[in-house]
Structures are given as structure tokens and as C-alpha cells.
Motif scaffolding. Sequence first.
Motif, PDB file in Angstrom:
ATOM      1  N   ARG A  91       0.797  -1.229   0.000  1.00 33.95           N
ATOM      2  CA  ARG A  91       0.000   0.000   0.000  1.00 33.95           C
ATOM      3  C   ARG A  91       0.827   1.275   0.000  1.00 33.95           C
ATOM      4  NH1 ARG A  91      -4.573  -2.495   3.742  1.00 33.95           N
ATOM      5  NH2 ARG A  91      -5.769  -3.451   2.059  1.00 33.95           N
ATOM      6  N   GLY A  92       2.116   1.163  -0.214  1.00 36.48           N
ATOM      7  CA  GLY A  92       2.930   2.354  -0.405  1.00 36.48           C
ATOM      8  C   GLY A  92       3.577   2.940   0.840  1.00 36.48           C
ATOM      9  N   TRP A  93       3.387   2.328   2.011  1.00 33.42           N
ATOM     10  CA  TRP A  93       4.005   2.849   3.235  1.00 33.42           C
ATOM     11  C   TRP A  93       5.493   2.551   3.274  1.00 33.42           C
ATOM     12  CZ3 TRP A  93       1.078   6.186   5.486  1.00 33.42           C
ATOM     13  CH2 TRP A  93      -0.300   6.007   5.554  1.00 33.42           C
ATOM     14  N   GLY A  94       5.891   1.478   2.635  1.00 34.70           N
ATOM     15  CA  GLY A  94       7.257   0.982   2.646  1.00 34.70           C
ATOM     16  C   GLY A  94       7.182  -0.524   2.572  1.00 34.70           C
ATOM     17  N   ARG A  95       8.332  -1.153   2.654  1.00 36.24           N
ATOM     18  CA  ARG A  95       8.363  -2.616   2.630  1.00 36.24           C
ATOM     19  C   ARG A  95       8.657  -3.097   4.042  1.00 36.24           C
ATOM     20  NH1 ARG A  95      12.527  -6.597   0.485  1.00 36.24           N
ATOM     21  NH2 ARG A  95      11.300  -8.497   0.389  1.00 36.24           N
ATOM     22  N   PHE A  96       7.708  -3.835   4.629  1.00 36.45           N
ATOM     23  CA  PHE A  96       7.814  -4.331   5.998  1.00 36.45           C
ATOM     24  C   PHE A  96       8.254  -5.794   5.967  1.00 36.45           C
ATOM     25  CE2 PHE A  96       4.872  -0.822   6.106  1.00 36.45           C
ATOM     26  CZ  PHE A  96       5.227  -0.134   7.251  1.00 36.45           C
ATOM     27  N   ILE A  97       9.394  -6.078   6.566  1.00 34.40           N
ATOM     28  CA  ILE A  97       9.954  -7.427   6.567  1.00 34.40           C
ATOM     29  C   ILE A  97      10.005  -7.931   8.004  1.00 34.40           C
ATOM     30  CG2 ILE A  97      12.001  -8.828   6.060  1.00 34.40           C
ATOM     31  CD1 ILE A  97      12.049  -5.778   4.199  1.00 34.40           C
ATOM     32  N   VAL A  98       9.354  -9.057   8.258  1.00 30.60           N
ATOM     33  CA  VAL A  98       9.367  -9.650   9.596  1.00 30.60           C
ATOM     34  C   VAL A  98      10.689 -10.389   9.756  1.00 30.60           C
ATOM     35  CG1 VAL A  98       8.226 -11.237  11.189  1.00 30.60           C
ATOM     36  CG2 VAL A  98       6.857  -9.914   9.555  1.00 30.60           C
ATOM     37  N   GLU A  99      11.521  -9.898  10.671  1.00 32.32           N
ATOM     38  CA  GLU A  99      12.810 -10.541  10.923  1.00 32.32           C
ATOM     39  C   GLU A  99      12.681 -11.641  11.967  1.00 32.32           C
ATOM     40  OE1 GLU A  99      16.014  -7.134   9.748  1.00 32.32           O
ATOM     41  OE2 GLU A  99      15.370  -7.156  11.847  1.00 32.32           O
ATOM     42  N   THR A 100      11.929 -11.366  13.011  1.00 30.60           N
ATOM     43  CA  THR A 100      11.645 -12.385  14.028  1.00 30.60           C
ATOM     44  C   THR A 100      10.212 -12.209  14.495  1.00 30.60           C
ATOM     45  OG1 THR A 100      12.367 -11.030  15.916  1.00 30.60           O
ATOM     46  CG2 THR A 100      14.049 -12.425  14.863  1.00 30.60           C
ATOM     47  N   LEU A 101       9.602 -13.318  14.885  1.00 31.42           N
ATOM     48  CA  LEU A 101       8.236 -13.298  15.407  1.00 31.42           C
ATOM     49  C   LEU A 101       8.080 -14.474  16.347  1.00 31.42           C
ATOM     50  CD1 LEU A 101       5.305 -12.205  15.390  1.00 31.42           C
ATOM     51  CD2 LEU A 101       4.903 -13.629  13.373  1.00 31.42           C
ATOM     52  N   ASP A 102       7.793 -14.182  17.610  1.00 28.96           N
ATOM     53  CA  ASP A 102       7.603 -15.228  18.617  1.00 28.96           C
ATOM     54  C   ASP A 102       6.341 -14.888  19.399  1.00 28.96           C
ATOM     55  OD1 ASP A 102       7.624 -16.911  20.853  1.00 28.96           O
ATOM     56  OD2 ASP A 102       9.800 -16.808  21.089  1.00 28.96           O
ATOM     57  N   LEU A 103       5.240 -15.493  18.995  1.00 28.39           N
ATOM     58  CA  LEU A 103       3.961 -15.188  19.641  1.00 28.39           C
ATOM     59  C   LEU A 103       3.952 -15.630  21.102  1.00 28.39           C
ATOM     60  CD1 LEU A 103       1.439 -16.042  16.788  1.00 28.39           C
ATOM     61  CD2 LEU A 103       2.219 -13.793  17.542  1.00 28.39           C
TER      62      LEU A 103
END
Length: 181
Positions: A91-103
Amino acid sequence: MTQMAPELPIEVDAETGVWTTDALPMLYVPRHFFINNHLAVEEALGVDKYAEILYHAGYRSAWHWCEKEAELHGLQGEVVFEHYMTRLSQRGWGRFIVETLDLDAGTCRVRLEHSAFVYQLGQVGRKIEYMFTGWFAGAMDQILAARGSALRTLAEQTQSAAEEGCDVGRFVTRPLDTPRG
């Protein structure tokens, strides 16, 4: 070369002119228009107050979006967060890259490349994408709640490509009762 993104359908109602994506009405405005308005409010309220307001509004919006998209597509857990980052990136905000995710731990680390704010404002020597922080906590908390977890998170921006020596933005979440690290 610029390409259309068929995975992000935009429907335009011929009668009303309303744009819709992911079953949500959308507004399509030039980046400079949005950021000029953002800066005007920042100047009127001060960065800290405006950041607080945006955090809470972004948190609620992310929670709602993740809840509706998870329900619509039958998504759960990490997949919901990844789907949210993909859609934000489209959507044009930028490129969001998930580096780590621990729910289980209530933590994540997201890298932001090609920030719309940095493209518009350049290197201004401060973190300027604070608008996004509530989005990460709201998404995390909705996913946690859907899993039956009482854990809630807090998000913060740790760096911006608008700062000297930084080439990307970074955001982290942590449980509410965890001190900054």
C-alpha cells in the motif's frame, strides 16, 4: 519497470467513486499530501502527543484489520501477522519485513525498507515512522487474543532510515511488563 499488483485488487464503484481493497473502503491520495498533513498535525500537537494519539488509533485499526482478515481468509497465528505486513507493504508505506516473530514470547522485530516518510522527507536526523508502532502491537495483540493468550504487547521504533548512519527502519514489540532492552 513498474508492474500492477493483481494480488492487491482495487475495485472502484462506478457510481460513487469509492475505492475498495480487501473489502475495506480506501482513500487514494498523493504521498506528499498525506505527509504534509502529518507534519502539520505534528507541529500543532508536538511529536510526543501526536505519536501517542497515532499509537492508539493505529493499534485499534490493526486489531480490527487482522481480526477481519483472519476471519475472511481462515488465517491464524503467525500467518495473520505475515499477511498484515504483506498488505502494508503493498500500500505504499514501505516494505515491511518480519525478521523475528515469537507469539509465545510476545516479541517481534520488523525491518522497514523504502519508507514513504523517508522518501518524502529524507534524512532529518530523527525517527519519523512512529505512526506505524501501534500497528505492530495491535496486530500482535489481536493474534494473541485469538489464540486465547492474555499476553499484551508494546511496540516501539528503534531506528529510522531518516537518522544518520541508518539505512532501514526497525520496530520491536515486547510484552507490556518487560523493561526496554
